[in-house]
Structure formats: C-alpha cells, structure tokens
Design a protein around this motif. Structure first.
Motif, PDB file in Angstrom:
ATOM      1  N   GLY A  85       0.680  -1.191  -0.206  1.00  0.00           N
ATOM      2  CA  GLY A  85       0.023  -0.046  -0.175  1.00  0.00           C
ATOM      3  C   GLY A  85       0.746   1.250  -0.115  1.00  0.00           C
ATOM      4  N   LYS A  86       0.113   2.406  -0.352  1.00  0.00           N
ATOM      5  CA  LYS A  86       0.903   3.680  -0.566  1.00  0.00           C
ATOM      6  C   LYS A  86       1.075   4.255   1.055  1.00  0.00           C
ATOM      7  N   VAL A  87       2.242   4.624   0.886  1.00  0.00           N
ATOM      8  CA  VAL A  87       2.909   5.579   2.282  1.00  0.00           C
ATOM      9  C   VAL A  87       2.093   6.925   2.211  1.00  0.00           C
ATOM     10  N   ILE A  88       1.382   7.256   2.918  1.00  0.00           N
ATOM     11  CA  ILE A  88       0.284   8.751   2.739  1.00  0.00           C
ATOM     12  C   ILE A  88       0.914   9.884   3.842  1.00  0.00           C
ATOM     13  N   GLY A  89       1.780   9.370   4.861  1.00  0.00           N
ATOM     14  CA  GLY A  89       2.132  10.288   5.749  1.00  0.00           C
ATOM     15  C   GLY A  89       3.128   9.693   6.847  1.00  0.00           C
ATOM     16  N   LEU A  90       3.456  10.701   7.576  1.00  0.00           N
ATOM     17  CA  LEU A  90       4.318  10.133   8.962  1.00  0.00           C
ATOM     18  C   LEU A  90       3.906  10.701  10.245  1.00  0.00           C
ATOM     19  N   GLY A 133      -5.086   3.645   4.043  1.00  0.00           N
ATOM     20  CA  GLY A 133      -6.163   3.072   4.732  1.00  0.00           C
ATOM     21  C   GLY A 133      -6.084   3.451   6.208  1.00  0.00           C
ATOM     22  N   GLY A 134      -5.146   4.280   6.709  1.00  0.00           N
ATOM     23  CA  GLY A 134      -5.115   4.869   7.939  1.00  0.00           C
ATOM     24  C   GLY A 134      -4.274   4.132   8.968  1.00  0.00           C
ATOM     25  N   GLY A 135      -3.872   2.728   8.526  1.00  0.00           N
ATOM     26  CA  GLY A 135      -2.970   1.982   9.518  1.00  0.00           C
ATOM     27  C   GLY A 135      -1.598   2.889   9.775  1.00  0.00           C
ATOM     28  N   VAL A 136      -0.928   2.540  10.965  1.00  0.00           N
ATOM     29  CA  VAL A 136       0.222   3.359  11.319  1.00  0.00           C
ATOM     30  C   VAL A 136       1.080   2.233  11.795  1.00  0.00           C
ATOM     31  N   VAL A 137       2.225   2.367  11.259  1.00  0.00           N
ATOM     32  CA  VAL A 137       3.328   1.189  11.370  1.00  0.00           C
ATOM     33  C   VAL A 137       4.225   1.879  11.992  1.00  0.00           C
ATOM     34  N   ARG A 138       4.424   1.373  13.490  1.00  0.00           N
ATOM     35  CA  ARG A 138       5.429   2.115  14.489  1.00  0.00           C
ATOM     36  C   ARG A 138       6.658   1.811  13.768  1.00  0.00           C
ATOM     37  N   ARG A 139       7.746   2.965  13.831  1.00  0.00           N
ATOM     38  CA  ARG A 139       9.030   2.956  13.290  1.00  0.00           C
ATOM     39  C   ARG A 139       9.760   4.086  13.975  1.00  0.00           C
TER      40      ARG A 139
END
Ligand SMILES: Cc1cc2nc3c(=O)[nH]c(=O)nc-3n(C[C@H](O)[C@H](O)[C@H](O)COP(=O)(O)OP(=O)(O)OC[C@H]3O[C@@H](n4cnc5c(N)ncnc54)[C@H](O)[C@@H]3O)c2cc1C
Length: 157
Positions: A35-40, A54-60
């Motif tokens: 999926g596309k990265v839409i923000g940080l 889709g709104g998911g946030v992957v903790r990094r």
C-alpha cells in the motif's frame, strides 16, 4: 538495513514486489507493508510511525527513502555531449565525451561512482586530457616545422 538492525520493515509504497523479492525479504525477516505511504506520524520532532493508505500506522523510529539519482550535467549537455536514455553523459574509458576535447568523470557520467571511483575517473580523464594537449602541441610544432619556421631551441647531444 538488515545488516544493522533486526527490526526492519519494507514499505512497497504501492510498487509491485515480485514473488521472489518478497520471498527474499521474508526469508531475511524483513516485514513487508503493501500500500501507499500517505504520511508520517511525528511527535516532538521525532518519527513515531509511518501512515499507510487506509489509515494504519506502522510504528517506526527511523525511515530510509531510496534516492533518485539525476545527473548535474547542464554544462556538458549545452556543449553538445551525447547522453544515454537516462541523461547520463556518455564517455569512453578515458572519460572523453562525444565532443572533442571535452572530458567528464564522476557522478556527471556515472551514478554508481563514489568518492574513490569519481576521483579515479577524474585522474584517468586528466591523464588523457594532458595526452591530448601534448599531441596537439606536437601537431602544431610539426606543421610550423614543415612551413619552415625555425625550431625554438633544438637540443642535440
Ligand atoms: C548524501 C550523500 C552521501 C554520500 N556518502 C558517501 C560515502 O560515504 N562515501 C563515498 O565514497 N561517497 C559518498 N557519496 C558520493 C560522493 O559524494 C560522490 O560520489 C562524489 O562526490 C562524486 O564526485 P564528483 O566529483 O563526481 O561530483 P561532486 O562531488 O558533486 O562535484 C562536482 C562539483 O562540480 C560543481 N559543478 C557542477 N556544475 C558546475 C558548473 N557548471 N560550473 C562549475 N562547477 C560546477 C558542483 O558544484 C560540485 O562542487 C555520498 C553522496 C551523497 C549525496
């Protein structure tokens, strides 16, 4: 990245990943997020996560973005040097471009060059350039000699 850290995630950012590439990443324990990265998600000037479509946030905690390499070769192009299909100035193995007397080296012609490579190519180009100038001097001198002009100082044993 995987050489430095155990916890690495690869964001495809919407680009298709071939089955063998996906397999390689998974085999090396690199997580794959499609999926596309839409923000940080940044808090107190600190990266906390990557927001995907889709709104998911992957903790990094850190993010690396692949650079796009573009040649800085306006001057060479204006001089008429030929470039390849990606815009990199074409040179032979001495650094000679398609324009007589114009040499180029380093990242203007070679996106893979790092400091030592660029310096080596620069050195090779400088040697070839000096050879060109010496040959030009000799050609000019022979022409003058044939016209009967006196040789400035002829040293003999
Ligand atoms: C972020 C980053 C990190 C890097 N890390 C490393 C590393 O760890 N190790 C490593 O070996 N390499 C590293 N590199 C690569 C390395 O910096 C380059 O490969 C190297 O500097 C290329 O040398 P160059 O002489 O071809 O180009 P440059 O170093 O870019 O020099 C070209 C010069 O020409 C000047 N110029 C351009 N057009 C004109 C003009 N028309 N008139 C006059 N001057 C002009 C530019 O201003 C510039 O000063 C890194 C590069 C970047 C961007």
């Amino acid at each position: 990245m995987r050489q430095w850290a155990d916890d690495v995630v690869y964001f495809t950012n919407g680009s298709p990943l071939a089955a063998d590439q996906r397999e390689q990443l998974i085999a090396r324990a690199v997580g794959v997020v499609d999926g596309k990265v839409i923000g940080l998600d940044i808090r107190d000037d600190q990266l906390c996560g990557v927001v995907v479509d889709g709104g998911g946030v992957v903790r990094r905690q850190a993010l690396f973005v692949a650079p796009i390499f573009l040649p800085n070769s306006d001057l060479l192009v204006k001089l008429g040097c030929k470039v390849d299909e990606n815009g990199w100035v074409l040179v032979d193995k001495t650094g000679l471009t398609s324009v007589v007397g114009v040499y180029a080296a380093g990242n203007a012609v070679n996106p893979r060059a790092q400091l030592i490579t660029a310096a080596g190519e620069g050195s090779a180009a400088a040697i070839a350039l000096n050879n060109d100038l010496v040959e030009e001097d000799v050609r000019d001198a022979v022409n003058l000699f044939r016209l009967g002009m006196p040789v400035p100082t002829l040293h003999t044993l």
